[in-house]
Design an enzyme around this catalytic site. Structure first.
Site, PDB file in Angstrom:
ATOM      1  N   LYS A 177      14.145  62.734  62.658  1.00 22.40           N
ATOM      2  CA  LYS A 177      12.954  62.275  63.375  1.00 22.40           C
ATOM      3  C   LYS A 177      13.326  61.847  64.790  1.00 22.40           C
ATOM      4  CE  LYS A 177      10.526  60.889  59.187  1.00 22.40           C
ATOM      5  NZ  LYS A 177      10.208  59.839  58.214  1.00 22.40           N
ATOM      6  N   GLN A 207      10.504  53.439  57.620  1.00 25.95           N
ATOM      7  CA  GLN A 207      10.921  54.493  56.688  1.00 25.95           C
ATOM      8  C   GLN A 207      10.814  53.991  55.244  1.00 25.95           C
ATOM      9  OE1 GLN A 207      11.834  57.739  57.467  1.00 25.95           O
ATOM     10  NE2 GLN A 207      11.951  58.086  55.270  1.00 25.95           N
ATOM     11  N   ASP A 219       2.307  56.886  60.744  1.00 23.34           N
ATOM     12  CA  ASP A 219       2.315  57.457  59.394  1.00 23.34           C
ATOM     13  C   ASP A 219       0.909  57.482  58.795  1.00 23.34           C
ATOM     14  OD1 ASP A 219       4.634  58.524  58.477  1.00 23.34           O
ATOM     15  OD2 ASP A 219       5.473  56.647  57.717  1.00 23.34           O
TER      16      ASP A 219
END
Ligand code: NAP
Length: 292
Positions: free
Chosen positions: A54, A98, A121
């Site tokens: 990422k 994460q 997200d």
């Protein structure tokens, strides 16, 4: 193999190319580039690989990417404190924590703390609610990356999916529920299956679009799939073949490729799209920040 192979690497590369140009425009107009902050807690090897990818890809499209690596021993209060600090920092446009978090940390409570306008997200209750009430789009909120990536893959083989039967296996907040909402917005007739669904094979057989996000290696067999269906495999499962570890999806690739009309592979299908949409969401978050 009869099915068309849906190439997630290619689609993701196209999206990243478009994003590079849009980031350059943003920089020219605003005088700075968007910044994504990734928070990694603990030392889960798979999470470390995801975070590395990422960060690398964010930088490759011209945006800033910062990492906060924290020990698994961090307290809930310390982690929430960091998220609040990042929320308040005007130089931070996107925040990604994460998942999964190490045992003892409450991920729902941490997600709830993320500012919805920095929630790249798309997991906060506000963004999930905006998606389900239909107020979807750049000016309204951020949508989960993996469902967005999966929809883009479906559109790459069939741009108009209105009226089709779609079956999503899996009902997680991360994937199944937002995927179902996106398909509804596309005017599909949507069924969400899960571990208590009776006769899953029969339910799957009616799907023109079948999406598996379960986490069970090769669960979906050829005789579960309608001839010509579009099949999207979201699952990531590590299996041992002899001494070697191998990644496989939730779909029996070999068998299903003889029946499906189009099929996304694992790896090289949904995975690259997830990261590409994370980058797109980071740019969207920076644009949302301009309105404040
Ligand atoms: P999750 O939270 O564990 O949800 C799994 C879902 O599958 C649940 O809804 C569960 O039902 C259902 N399920 C479990 N066993 C089943 C069975 N035998 N038959 C039917 N349904 C069953 O997982 P997730 O986060 O959604 O992720 C799913 C998979 O996608 C994982 O392999 C994950 O690694 C992968 N993934 C990949 C990406 C990517 O970028 N490629 C991104 C996200 C996730 P219940 O609700 O009844 O328990």
């Amino acid at each position: 193999m009869n099915a068309k192979l849906i190439d997630g690497k290619l689609e993701a590369a196209k999206l990243r190319n478009e994003l590079s140009l849009q980031v350059a425009d943003f920089k020219r107009e605003q005088g700075y580039v968007p910044t994504l902050v990734v928070v990694l807690v603990g030392d889960d090897p798979a999470s470390q690989v995801y975070v590395r990818n990422k960060v690398k890809q964010t930088q490759e499209v011209g945006m800033n990417s910062l990492e906060h690596r924290l020990p698994a021993s961090i307290s809930q209060a310390e982690l929430v404190g960091l998220v609040r600090k990042l929320n308040a920092d005007k130089n931070v446009h996107g925040i990604l924590v994460q998942l999964p978090l190490p045992k003892g940390l409450d991920s729902d409570a941490v997600i709830r703390e993320i500012s919805p306008d920095k929630d790249v997200d798309g997991l906060t209750e506000l963004n999930a609610g905006r998606l389900s009430t239909g107020a979807f789009g750049a000016d309204h909120g951020l949508v989960a990356c993996t469902p967005l990536g999966s929809l883009k893959l479906i559109h790459s083989v069939k741009p108009d999916i209105s009226g089709l039967e779609a079956v999503v296996i899996g009902r997680s907040n991360l994937f199944g529920k937002p995927m179902a909402q996106l398909l509804l917005q596309q005017n599909c007739t949507v069924t969400v299956a899960h571990s208590r669904t009776s006769n899953l094979a029969n339910v799957c057989r009616r799907a023109d679009i079948l999406i598996a996000a379960v986490g069970r290696a090769e669960l979906v067999k050829a005789d579960w799939v309608k001839s010509g269906a579009i099949v999207i495999d979201v699952g990531i499962n590590r299996v041992m073949i002899g001494e070697k570890a191998k990644l496989v999806g939730d779909v029996d690739f070999k068998g299903v490729s003889e029946v499906a009309g189009a099929l996304s592979p694992v790896p090289g299908g949904v995975g690259p799209m997830t990261i590409a949409f994370l980058l797109r969401n980071t740019l969207e978050a920076a644009r949302l920040g301009l309105n404040q």
